[in-house]
Design a protein around this motif. Structure first.
Motif, PDB file in Angstrom:
ATOM      1  N   GLY A  52      14.733   0.834  -8.065  1.00  0.00           N
ATOM      2  CA  GLY A  52      13.600   2.005  -7.355  1.00  0.00           C
ATOM      3  C   GLY A  52      13.712   3.411  -7.924  1.00  0.00           C
ATOM      4  N   MET A  53      14.759   3.620  -9.034  1.00  0.00           N
ATOM      5  CA  MET A  53      14.579   5.055  -9.471  1.00  0.00           C
ATOM      6  C   MET A  53      13.454   5.390 -10.069  1.00  0.00           C
ATOM      7  N   GLY A  54      12.483   4.449 -10.644  1.00  0.00           N
ATOM      8  CA  GLY A  54      11.460   4.811 -11.635  1.00  0.00           C
ATOM      9  C   GLY A  54      10.254   5.405 -10.567  1.00  0.00           C
ATOM     10  N   MET A  55      10.514   5.162  -8.989  1.00  0.00           N
ATOM     11  CA  MET A  55       9.550   5.650  -8.246  1.00  0.00           C
ATOM     12  C   MET A  55       9.595   6.970  -7.671  1.00  0.00           C
ATOM     13  N   VAL A  56      10.517   7.870  -8.018  1.00  0.00           N
ATOM     14  CA  VAL A  56      10.707   8.936  -7.513  1.00  0.00           C
ATOM     15  C   VAL A  56       9.863  10.231  -7.507  1.00  0.00           C
ATOM     16  N   GLN A  57       9.042  10.320  -8.802  1.00  0.00           N
ATOM     17  CA  GLN A  57       8.102  11.044  -8.905  1.00  0.00           C
ATOM     18  C   GLN A  57       6.656  10.932  -7.942  1.00  0.00           C
ATOM     19  N   LEU A  58       6.584   9.349  -7.841  1.00  0.00           N
ATOM     20  CA  LEU A  58       5.629   8.914  -6.851  1.00  0.00           C
ATOM     21  C   LEU A  58       5.757   9.502  -5.478  1.00  0.00           C
ATOM     22  N   MET A  59       7.045   9.255  -5.104  1.00  0.00           N
ATOM     23  CA  MET A  59       7.703   9.585  -3.696  1.00  0.00           C
ATOM     24  C   MET A  59       7.183  11.281  -3.585  1.00  0.00           C
ATOM     25  N   GLU A  60       7.608  12.080  -4.483  1.00  0.00           N
ATOM     26  CA  GLU A  60       7.573  13.585  -4.343  1.00  0.00           C
ATOM     27  C   GLU A  60       5.800  13.778  -4.371  1.00  0.00           C
ATOM     28  N   ASN A  61       5.385  13.218  -5.221  1.00  0.00           N
ATOM     29  CA  ASN A  61       3.866  13.451  -5.224  1.00  0.00           C
ATOM     30  C   ASN A  61       3.197  13.139  -3.756  1.00  0.00           C
ATOM     31  N   GLN A  62       3.560  12.086  -3.301  1.00  0.00           N
ATOM     32  CA  GLN A  62       3.314  11.759  -2.085  1.00  0.00           C
ATOM     33  C   GLN A  62       3.337  12.785  -1.053  1.00  0.00           C
ATOM     34  N   ASP A  63       4.775  13.248  -1.001  1.00  0.00           N
ATOM     35  CA  ASP A  63       5.064  14.242  -0.080  1.00  0.00           C
ATOM     36  C   ASP A  63       4.305  15.388  -0.223  1.00  0.00           C
ATOM     37  N   GLU A  64       3.819  15.683  -1.494  1.00  0.00           N
ATOM     38  CA  GLU A  64       3.156  17.099  -1.815  1.00  0.00           C
ATOM     39  C   GLU A  64       1.602  16.732  -1.715  1.00  0.00           C
ATOM     40  N   LYS A  65       1.363  15.488  -1.300  1.00  0.00           N
ATOM     41  CA  LYS A  65      -0.128  15.057  -1.136  1.00  0.00           C
ATOM     42  C   LYS A  65      -0.916  15.275  -2.842  1.00  0.00           C
ATOM     43  N   LYS A  66      -0.124  14.741  -3.751  1.00  0.00           N
ATOM     44  CA  LYS A  66      -0.812  14.959  -5.096  1.00  0.00           C
ATOM     45  C   LYS A  66      -0.959  13.627  -5.571  1.00  0.00           C
ATOM     46  N   SER A  67      -0.759  12.868  -4.805  1.00  0.00           N
ATOM     47  CA  SER A  67      -0.790  11.105  -5.529  1.00  0.00           C
ATOM     48  C   SER A  67      -2.207  10.634  -5.408  1.00  0.00           C
ATOM     49  N   ALA A  68      -2.591   9.888  -6.472  1.00  0.00           N
ATOM     50  CA  ALA A  68      -3.841   9.070  -6.297  1.00  0.00           C
ATOM     51  C   ALA A  68      -4.208   8.292  -5.169  1.00  0.00           C
ATOM     52  N   LEU A  69      -3.276   7.741  -4.378  1.00  0.00           N
ATOM     53  CA  LEU A  69      -3.357   6.926  -3.449  1.00  0.00           C
ATOM     54  C   LEU A  69      -2.193   7.150  -1.997  1.00  0.00           C
ATOM     55  N   ASP A  70      -2.713   6.738  -1.131  1.00  0.00           N
ATOM     56  CA  ASP A  70      -1.848   7.121   0.074  1.00  0.00           C
ATOM     57  C   ASP A  70      -0.685   6.176   0.236  1.00  0.00           C
ATOM     58  N   TYR A  71       0.545   6.344  -0.529  1.00  0.00           N
ATOM     59  CA  TYR A  71       1.793   5.483  -0.787  1.00  0.00           C
ATOM     60  C   TYR A  71       2.597   5.605   0.686  1.00  0.00           C
ATOM     61  N   LYS A  72       2.936   4.390   1.177  1.00  0.00           N
ATOM     62  CA  LYS A  72       3.814   4.455   2.307  1.00  0.00           C
ATOM     63  C   LYS A  72       5.002   3.573   1.657  1.00  0.00           C
ATOM     64  N   PHE A  73       6.200   4.250   1.744  1.00  0.00           N
ATOM     65  CA  PHE A  73       7.380   3.629   0.885  1.00  0.00           C
ATOM     66  C   PHE A  73       8.464   3.163   1.907  1.00  0.00           C
ATOM     67  N   THR A  74       9.094   1.922   1.538  1.00  0.00           N
ATOM     68  CA  THR A  74      10.036   1.249   2.382  1.00  0.00           C
ATOM     69  C   THR A  74      11.028   1.046   1.168  1.00  0.00           C
ATOM     70  N   LEU A  75      12.513   1.719   1.622  1.00  0.00           N
ATOM     71  CA  LEU A  75      13.400   1.296   0.833  1.00  0.00           C
ATOM     72  C   LEU A  75      14.601   0.343   1.345  1.00  0.00           C
ATOM     73  N   SER A  76      15.047  -0.594   0.520  1.00  0.00           N
ATOM     74  CA  SER A  76      16.065  -1.772   1.061  1.00  0.00           C
ATOM     75  C   SER A  76      17.358  -1.751   0.346  1.00  0.00           C
ATOM     76  N   ASP A  77      18.360  -1.920   0.944  1.00  0.00           N
ATOM     77  CA  ASP A  77      19.673  -2.052  -0.023  1.00  0.00           C
ATOM     78  C   ASP A  77      19.614  -3.443  -0.665  1.00  0.00           C
ATOM     79  N   SER A  78      19.084  -4.493   0.027  1.00  0.00           N
ATOM     80  CA  SER A  78      18.974  -5.901  -0.521  1.00  0.00           C
ATOM     81  C   SER A  78      17.797  -6.522  -0.901  1.00  0.00           C
ATOM     82  N   PRO A  79      17.614  -7.261  -1.867  1.00  0.00           N
ATOM     83  CA  PRO A  79      16.097  -7.928  -1.785  1.00  0.00           C
ATOM     84  C   PRO A  79      16.007  -8.973  -0.743  1.00  0.00           C
ATOM     85  N   ASP A  80      17.043  -9.476  -0.023  1.00  0.00           N
ATOM     86  CA  ASP A  80      16.810 -10.395   1.003  1.00  0.00           C
ATOM     87  C   ASP A  80      16.015  -9.680   2.301  1.00  0.00           C
TER      88      ASP A  80
END
Length: 336
Positions: A52-80
């Motif tokens: 999930g590390m590669g996502m962080v700039q997307l997350m920041e851009n979403q918070d700052e309303k600078k992302s190309a799309l409207d991203y809704k993120f879910t983070l999990s501890d386990s694939p299951d």
């Protein structure tokens, strides 16, 4: 007098009509503007840790309303935790282990597709000492490992096999269920040699300064499998029904995601802060040391197809169930 009154009424009525038309036009324009600026919603799931590390700039851009799309993120501890949501279609895009990607493809009968590799090898052999310089030096030793029957386990077994070492004969492996438990045992000195993924490698080394990275299993994999091979541990998958309606938007996401990956690798300090902020890794200090060893990448499915097919064959040979019982067909890989 009557003529003047009639004339005034006509003028007044005309003005009201003009104003009404203008207001209507403005409303239509505002409505059109709103429609144009409305962004496509994308529900994204990611795992904590390198996947999930590669996502962080997307997350920041979403918070700052600078992302190309409207991203809704879910983070999990386990694939299951994500499997049910992906199968049910609650998640549009997900960052998951590569074996789970194929397993889900088979489980859903082709409803998800593989879009890109996002994490290469994250496995390392740690030693409390300095006796291990090569895989052959593991002979006669007892090593700790976590997640028996997982991709990490099959990767280890394959490397040992390619180096003519047999578990139970030449080497003894003691398994723990959780990476965190093994990292704790290693840091406490209860285990002298162990195979761990990032960021647990960094966590253990920060707690015990005598620990060192003895072997990089990504390099050992490449040595044993050939230079064209890659140890691909994490990837991006997408719901096929989402692509059918939003292909252009999904491609925008891939472009933004690639930039986010580049940002993480080239701005380690800032990225580490964001990784802690978004709780992908608990501490920025750990993330900062782990990023250079986490092999966070963006490799398009077209480029990845050959080495992914090879990788899946290895997993299938150890346990067909690890990839959902079948090797990938052409429909598995997303094409832009």
């Amino acid at each position: 007098m009557k003529k003047i009154i009639k004339k005034s009424i006509v003028i007044f009525t005309t003005l009201v009509f003009i104003l009404a038309l203008t207001a209507c036009g403005e409303n239509k324009q505002n409505s059109t503007t709103k429609d144009i600026t409305k962004k496509t919603v994308m529900n994204i799931a990611a795992l904590k840790g390198p996947t999930g590390m590669g996502m962080v700039q997307l997350m920041e851009n979403q918070d700052e309303k600078k992302s190309a799309l409207d991203y809704k993120f879910t983070l999990s501890d386990s694939p299951d935790e994500l499997v049910g949501k992906i199968v049910n279609g609650e998640i549009d895009v997900a960052a998951v282990p590569t074996n789970l990607a194929l397993s889900l493809y088979n489980k859903t009968k082709g409803k998800v597709q593989f879009a890109a590799v996002n994490t290469l090898g994250i496995l390392y052999v740690l030693e409390n000492g300095s006796s291990i310089k090569s895989v052959s030096d593991l002979k006669g030793k007892t090593i700790g490992a976590s997640g028996k029957g997982t991709t990490a386990d099959y990767v280890l077994q394959n490397i040992l096999k390619k180096n003519n070492l047999t578990i139970g004969k030449d080497i003894n492996v003691e398994y723990k269920t959780q990476h965190a438990d093994l990292a704790t045992a290693l840091a406490a000195g209860n285990t002298n040699v162990a195979v761990l993924p990032q960021p647990f490698v960094t966590t253990a080394m920060m707690k015990n300064k005598n620990l060192r990275i003895a072997l990089d299993l990504t390099k050992e994999w490449n040595k044993s499998m050939g230079s064209d091979s890659k140890l691909a541990m994490g990837c991006i998958i997408v719901q096929k029904k989402y692509i059918e309606k939003n292909k252009k938007d999904f491609n925008k996401f891939l472009d933004e995601y690639k930039k986010s990956v580049d940002f993480v690798n080239n701005n380690v300090d800032k990225a580490s802060t964001l990784i802690e902020k978004y709780k992908i890794v608990p501490k920025a200090q750990v993330a900062k040391k782990a990023i250079p060893y986490s092999n966070i990448v963006y490799i398009d499915s077209k480029e990845a197809k050959t080495f992914m097919n090879q990788f899946y064959k290895v997993l299938f040979a150890f346990n067909p169930k690890s990839v959902g019982g079948k090797l990938p067909d052409e429909g598995f890989y997303y094409e832009r």
